[in-house]
Scaffold this motif. Structure first.
Motif, PDB file in Angstrom:
ATOM      1  N   LYS A   1      -1.943  13.168   8.977  1.00 24.82           N
ATOM      2  CA  LYS A   1      -3.319  12.844   8.584  1.00 24.82           C
ATOM      3  C   LYS A   1      -4.210  14.075   8.700  1.00 24.82           C
ATOM      4  O   LYS A   1      -5.025  14.350   7.817  1.00 24.82           O
TER       5      LYS A   1
ATOM      6  N   GLU B   1      -9.944   8.228   0.934  1.00 22.42           N
ATOM      7  CA  GLU B   1     -10.770   7.089   1.363  1.00 22.42           C
ATOM      8  C   GLU B   1     -10.007   5.761   1.293  1.00 22.42           C
ATOM      9  O   GLU B   1     -10.192   4.888   2.125  1.00 22.42           O
ATOM     10  N   GLU B   2      -9.159   5.635   0.300  1.00 22.30           N
ATOM     11  CA  GLU B   2      -8.443   4.373   0.091  1.00 22.30           C
ATOM     12  C   GLU B   2      -7.209   4.218   0.970  1.00 22.30           C
ATOM     13  O   GLU B   2      -6.904   3.107   1.411  1.00 22.30           O
TER      14      GLU B   2
ATOM     15  N   GLU C   1       0.823  -1.213   0.000  1.00 22.79           N
ATOM     16  CA  GLU C   1       0.000   0.000   0.000  1.00 22.79           C
ATOM     17  C   GLU C   1       0.860   1.267   0.000  1.00 22.79           C
ATOM     18  O   GLU C   1       0.441   2.303  -0.521  1.00 22.79           O
TER      19      GLU C   1
ATOM     20  N   ASN D   1       0.647   4.024   7.063  1.00 23.60           N
ATOM     21  CA  ASN D   1       1.053   4.373   8.419  1.00 23.60           C
ATOM     22  C   ASN D   1       1.525   5.829   8.482  1.00 23.60           C
ATOM     23  O   ASN D   1       2.655   6.129   8.106  1.00 23.60           O
TER      24      ASN D   1
ATOM     25  N   LYS E   1      -7.776   7.602   5.378  1.00 26.02           N
ATOM     26  CA  LYS E   1      -8.858   7.503   6.360  1.00 26.02           C
ATOM     27  C   LYS E   1      -8.628   6.308   7.287  1.00 26.02           C
ATOM     28  O   LYS E   1      -8.220   5.234   6.845  1.00 26.02           O
ATOM     29  N   SER E   2      -8.891   6.521   8.570  1.00 24.20           N
ATOM     30  CA  SER E   2      -8.719   5.430   9.541  1.00 24.20           C
ATOM     31  C   SER E   2      -9.531   4.216   9.123  1.00 24.20           C
ATOM     32  O   SER E   2     -10.689   4.335   8.736  1.00 24.20           O
ATOM     33  N   GLU E   3      -8.871   3.069   9.192  1.00 28.80           N
ATOM     34  CA  GLU E   3      -9.451   1.776   8.841  1.00 28.80           C
ATOM     35  C   GLU E   3      -9.865   1.673   7.377  1.00 28.80           C
ATOM     36  O   GLU E   3     -10.756   0.901   7.028  1.00 28.80           O
ATOM     37  N   SER E   4      -9.212   2.449   6.529  1.00 29.95           N
ATOM     38  CA  SER E   4      -9.467   2.335   5.093  1.00 29.95           C
ATOM     39  C   SER E   4      -8.842   1.025   4.593  1.00 29.95           C
ATOM     40  O   SER E   4      -7.991   0.444   5.269  1.00 29.95           O
ATOM     41  N   PRO E   5      -9.253   0.553   3.426  1.00 29.55           N
ATOM     42  CA  PRO E   5      -8.782  -0.759   2.950  1.00 29.55           C
ATOM     43  C   PRO E   5      -7.261  -0.882   2.828  1.00 29.55           C
ATOM     44  O   PRO E   5      -6.705  -1.945   3.049  1.00 29.55           O
ATOM     45  N   LYS E   6      -6.601   0.210   2.468  1.00 28.29           N
ATOM     46  CA  LYS E   6      -5.147   0.173   2.278  1.00 28.29           C
ATOM     47  C   LYS E   6      -4.495   1.265   3.116  1.00 28.29           C
ATOM     48  O   LYS E   6      -3.591   1.963   2.651  1.00 28.29           O
ATOM     49  N   GLU E   7      -4.927   1.405   4.337  1.00 27.70           N
ATOM     50  CA  GLU E   7      -4.452   2.492   5.188  1.00 27.70           C
ATOM     51  C   GLU E   7      -2.936   2.452   5.337  1.00 27.70           C
ATOM     52  O   GLU E   7      -2.349   1.424   5.668  1.00 27.70           O
TER      53      GLU E   7
END
Length: 188
Positions: free
Chosen positions: A132, A114-115, A85, A126, A118-124
């Motif tokens: 952020k 969004e991808e 990611e 670090n 965003k916290s807990e997005s699919p490909k968050e």
């Protein structure tokens, strides 16, 4: 069952796992090469690295990322470390900076957020809270630089962490070996 027999079984299992891992990298590289081979003839020639180019990749992440095949090999390595990611985000930001339409700029900025952010997005990825928060603020009026800080942090993370491991990896060593064995370039 004696200890020697157990040790032989453990050694055999370890060797088999290493062979499978090696085979997996090789098949992923072969698959990627096959896809690159389907590109136009002029693009295909530029996608195959020469011995000099692969040796050049050892000098910097920037040189590695400037080559299509280098990106593909590095992405395979990042997948093996469960961190692809980072590269996907960095590449998305590079494409984002090329957008000329304000409407497309805004929609793409939201998709990237969004991808990847965003916290807990699919490909968050670090990122620290401050970075952020900065991106979130920048999204109020998206511009080509709204992800610049985050992109720089992720590039630095790849450069200082993943990239040195890639250069020392079996995957990179095999790329060098295969390239030397094939002559001047990898064959698709």
């Amino acid at each position: 069952m004696d200890i020697a027999h157990v040790n032989r079984e453990n050694t055999s299992t370890l060797l088999e796992k290493q062979r499978i891992k090696h085979k997996t990298w090789r098949s992923k590289l072969h698959y990627r090469l096959k896809n690159l081979a389907q590109e136009s003839a002029s693009k295909r020639r530029s996608s195959r690295p020469t011995i000099e180019e692969i040796k050049d990749w050892e000098l910097s992440l920037e040189r590695l990322m400037s080559h299509t095949y280098g990106q593909a090999a590095f992405k395979i390595f990042l997948k093996s470390e469960f961190s692809e990611e980072n590269m996907e985000f960095w590449l998305a930001c590079e494409e984002f900076r090329k957008i000329t339409s304000p409407a497309k700029l805004a929609s793409t900025a939201n998709r990237i957020y969004e991808e990847f952010i965003k916290s807990e997005s699919p490909k968050e990825i670090n990122l620290d809270y401050r970075t952020k928060d900065s991106v979130t603020q920048n999204l109020q009026q998206p511009s080509h630089s709204c992800f610049a800080g985050a992109q720089k942090k992720i590039y630095s993370l790849m450069e200082n962490s993943s990239y040195p491991r890639f250069i020392q990896s079996e995957l990179f060593k095999e790329l060098c070996t295969v390239t030397v064995r094939k002559g001047t370039s990898l064959q698709a």
